[in-house]
Write an enzyme that holds these catalytic residues in place. Sequence first.
Site, PDB file in Angstrom:
ATOM      1  N   ILE A   1      36.861  46.759  41.435  1.00  0.00           N
ATOM      2  CA  ILE A   1      35.731  47.691  41.371  1.00  0.00           C
ATOM      3  C   ILE A   1      34.764  47.427  42.520  1.00  0.00           C
ATOM      4  O   ILE A   1      34.169  48.356  43.070  1.00  0.00           O
ATOM      5  CB  ILE A   1      35.021  47.575  40.010  1.00  0.00           C
TER       6      ILE A   1
ATOM      7  N   ARG B   1      35.009  34.951  47.787  1.00  0.00           N
ATOM      8  CA  ARG B   1      35.368  33.570  48.098  1.00  0.00           C
ATOM      9  C   ARG B   1      36.223  33.449  49.356  1.00  0.00           C
ATOM     10  O   ARG B   1      36.074  32.501  50.120  1.00  0.00           O
ATOM     11  CB  ARG B   1      36.121  32.945  46.917  1.00  0.00           C
TER      12      ARG B   1
ATOM     13  N   ASP C   1      31.312  31.023  47.270  1.00  0.00           N
ATOM     14  CA  ASP C   1      31.853  30.812  45.929  1.00  0.00           C
ATOM     15  C   ASP C   1      30.697  30.799  44.950  1.00  0.00           C
ATOM     16  O   ASP C   1      29.927  29.823  44.894  1.00  0.00           O
ATOM     17  CB  ASP C   1      32.620  29.485  45.887  1.00  0.00           C
TER      18      ASP C   1
ATOM     19  N   ASN D   1      28.482  42.564  41.349  1.00  0.00           N
ATOM     20  CA  ASN D   1      29.767  42.936  40.773  1.00  0.00           C
ATOM     21  C   ASN D   1      30.633  41.735  40.415  1.00  0.00           C
ATOM     22  O   ASN D   1      31.451  41.810  39.489  1.00  0.00           O
ATOM     23  CB  ASN D   1      30.524  43.821  41.777  1.00  0.00           C
TER      24      ASN D   1
ATOM     25  N   TYR E   1      33.089  35.434  27.587  1.00  0.00           N
ATOM     26  CA  TYR E   1      33.011  36.600  28.469  1.00  0.00           C
ATOM     27  C   TYR E   1      32.164  37.707  27.845  1.00  0.00           C
ATOM     28  O   TYR E   1      31.265  38.254  28.498  1.00  0.00           O
ATOM     29  CB  TYR E   1      34.406  37.129  28.778  1.00  0.00           C
TER      30      TYR E   1
ATOM     31  N   LYS F   1      28.456  39.330  29.240  1.00  0.00           N
ATOM     32  CA  LYS F   1      28.194  40.741  29.529  1.00  0.00           C
ATOM     33  C   LYS F   1      27.071  41.291  28.656  1.00  0.00           C
ATOM     34  O   LYS F   1      26.336  42.203  29.063  1.00  0.00           O
ATOM     35  CB  LYS F   1      29.479  41.557  29.356  1.00  0.00           C
TER      36      LYS F   1
ATOM     37  N   THR G   1      42.452  46.720  37.554  1.00  0.00           N
ATOM     38  CA  THR G   1      42.160  45.693  38.561  1.00  0.00           C
ATOM     39  C   THR G   1      43.015  44.480  38.206  1.00  0.00           C
ATOM     40  O   THR G   1      43.842  44.539  37.299  1.00  0.00           O
ATOM     41  CB  THR G   1      40.667  45.299  38.558  1.00  0.00           C
TER      42      THR G   1
END
Length: 267
Positions: free
Chosen positions: A22, A42, A68, A95, A160, A164, A195
């Site tokens: 994305i 990175r 990083d 992002n 995770y 978010k 992705t």
Amino acid sequence: MRSKRNGTQRQTALVTGGSGGIGLELAKVLARNGFDLVLVARKRDTLEAAAGQLEGKFDVKAHVFAADLRRREAPEAIFDFLLNENIPVEVLVNNAGFGLGGEFAETELRLELEMIQVNIAALTHLTKLFLPAMIKRRSGRVLNLASTAAFQPGPLMAVYYATKAYVLSFSEALAEELRNTGVTVTALCPGPTQTDFAESAQISTSRLFSTFGIADAADVAKYGFDAMMHGKRLAIPGIRNKIVAQANRFAPRTFTAKIARMLQESR
């Protein structure tokens, strides 16, 4: 230093995680609309390849900075680089991020602490660094990549989903703080998207990715860009994702947690 085209100065957008997924698609949309770019990721080789592609196709300047974001000092290094190069940032796209699937008691702590550093700490740090100049100019835009995961607990991806939820809450609060400053904040909340996220998070066989439709990253990026440019605080691409987000606002969280677990389980 800002570049010029047809005698007018062009604005610059910083995109973290800008070498793929994305992030790269957002960079393409920004370039297509005349923004110069600063791409952060990175690996320098993939950054330079992406920058070359963007410069060749869209006639923009694409700077690269290999960093990083798992390292606490990375945001300061990015900020200092742009300060030294006299490159003001009018659009900040946070992002970069990653996930990890599995039972929390069994997953690797190191990876989850790194996830918190990238998904939460680096995003917050970069926003803190670049926001004052935007407020002083009374002009600027921040686009934070949240997720439909932000709307409910996420068993089998507990950390995770929690990161978010932070991104969404932080973005909405900041948008309200800034409502009279000329600076906007948008939280982009896509659902499953094509992705390498699912593979790297080890959830490519989950029902969420193997049963339900997966959005195109370019479509998600275009939707997020348009929402950001219109100053919207919340951007949820796709009718199904909108329904899921609204349902999670009203259904008991114990119920939404069970549904999330079922989707995260392998078929």
